[in-house]
Write an enzyme that holds these catalytic residues in place. Structure first.
Site, short mmCIF file in Angstrom:
data_model
loop_
_atom_site.label_atom_id
_atom_site.label_comp_id
_atom_site.label_asym_id
_atom_site.label_seq_id
_atom_site.Cartn_x
_atom_site.Cartn_y
_atom_site.Cartn_z
N LEU A 29 0.82 -1.21 0.00
CA LEU A 29 0.00 0.00 0.00
C LEU A 29 0.85 1.26 0.00
O LEU A 29 0.55 2.24 -0.68
CB LEU A 29 -0.93 0.00 1.22
N TYR A 74 -4.36 -8.38 16.49
CA TYR A 74 -4.43 -7.53 15.31
C TYR A 74 -5.68 -6.66 15.33
O TYR A 74 -5.63 -5.45 15.08
CB TYR A 74 -4.40 -8.40 14.05
N ASP A 78 10.79 3.28 5.85
CA ASP A 78 10.58 1.84 6.02
C ASP A 78 11.83 1.25 6.64
O ASP A 78 12.92 1.82 6.50
CB ASP A 78 10.29 1.18 4.66
#
Length: 255
Positions: free
Chosen positions: A17, A163, A36
């Site tokens: 994404l 999650y 990242d």
């Protein structure tokens, strides 16, 4: 707010994404700072050219994200940092009790919350501090934050306690953050994707991917990263989108 000539910070930018969002914003004339932990972030920045810079960083680290925000502000020049699209996160699957009745690992649960929830708060607070210093644009807008939740925040499956809780926390922060930051002219939104073609899905068996695709009412396939990126771009450019979570899932409701 327009994408053209404005600077944006994208986390989780090396793939999936985040990478798709970076590509779309650059194509629209924006500048992007890619953050990242993966070395792939440098390769993407090189491919995107002068409009992109790469910064290695852990979203749970105050120092790393402060450095990424500073790099994005510098990359934006006089305009500073206009927006953030926060895509970094992890998927975790673990039942509360395994087949032998053993309890789930508490450290694994805490790690999921630290990355997905605390990481989101960390990025949001540091980016907001930078954007609050911007000169106001039309309607007094100074910036926009787009976080990434998940449909699991609303209808998580078995094994997704950690999650789902982490993404429900992202949903829960959206409105209060938008209300608080409104005085600074900063909007806050969240996207809740369904099942998408990302590296997180690559480890699933083909049969599982086919079953997930079949569960989507329409279109009967996994979402494509650029479809997330298109929505992120629309949020950036539409000033009335604020304080809301948008499901991007083809109508799927997980069971």
């Amino acid at each position: 707010m327009q994408v053209k000539d404005n600077a944006f910070l994208i986390t989780g930018a090396a793939s999936g994404l985040g990478a798709a969002t970076a590509e779309r914003l650059v194509a629209a004339g924006g500048r992007v700072t890619l953050c990242d932990l993966s070395e792939g972030v440098e390769a993407l920045a090189e491919r995107l050219g002068a409009a992109a810079v790469a910064v290695r960083g852990d979203v749970t680290s105050a120092d790393d994200i402060r450095a990424a925000v500073d790099a994005a502000v510098a990359h934006g020049g006089e305009r500073g940092l206009a927006g953030v699209v926060h895509c970094a996160g992890v998927v975790s699957v673990a039942k509360l009790l395994d087949r032998e009745g053993n309890p789930a690992d508490l450290d694994d649960y805490a790690r999921t919350q630290q990355i997905n929830l605390v990481g989101t708060f960390n990025v949001m607070r540091l980016a907001a501090a930078a954007m609050a210093a911007n000169a106001p644009g039309e309607d007094g807008e100074r910036g926009v934050i787009v976080n990434t939740a998940s449909v699991a925040a609303f209808d998580g499956q078995v094994g997704q306690c950690a999650y789902s809780a982490s993404k429900a926390g992202v949903v829960g922060m959206s409105l209060p953050a938008a209300r608080e930051l409104s005085r600074h002219g900063i909007r806050v939104m969240a996207i809740a994707p369904g099942v998408f073609e990302t590296p997180m899905m690559e480890d699933l068996p083909e049969a599982a991917v086919e079953a997930l695709s079949a569960a989507v009412p329409f279109p009967k396939r996994l979402g494509r990263p650029d479809e997330y990126a298109r929505l992120a771009e629309q949020i950036i450019t539409n000033p009335m989108l604020n304080g809301e979570v948008i499901r991007l899932d083809g109508g799927i409701r997980m069971q």
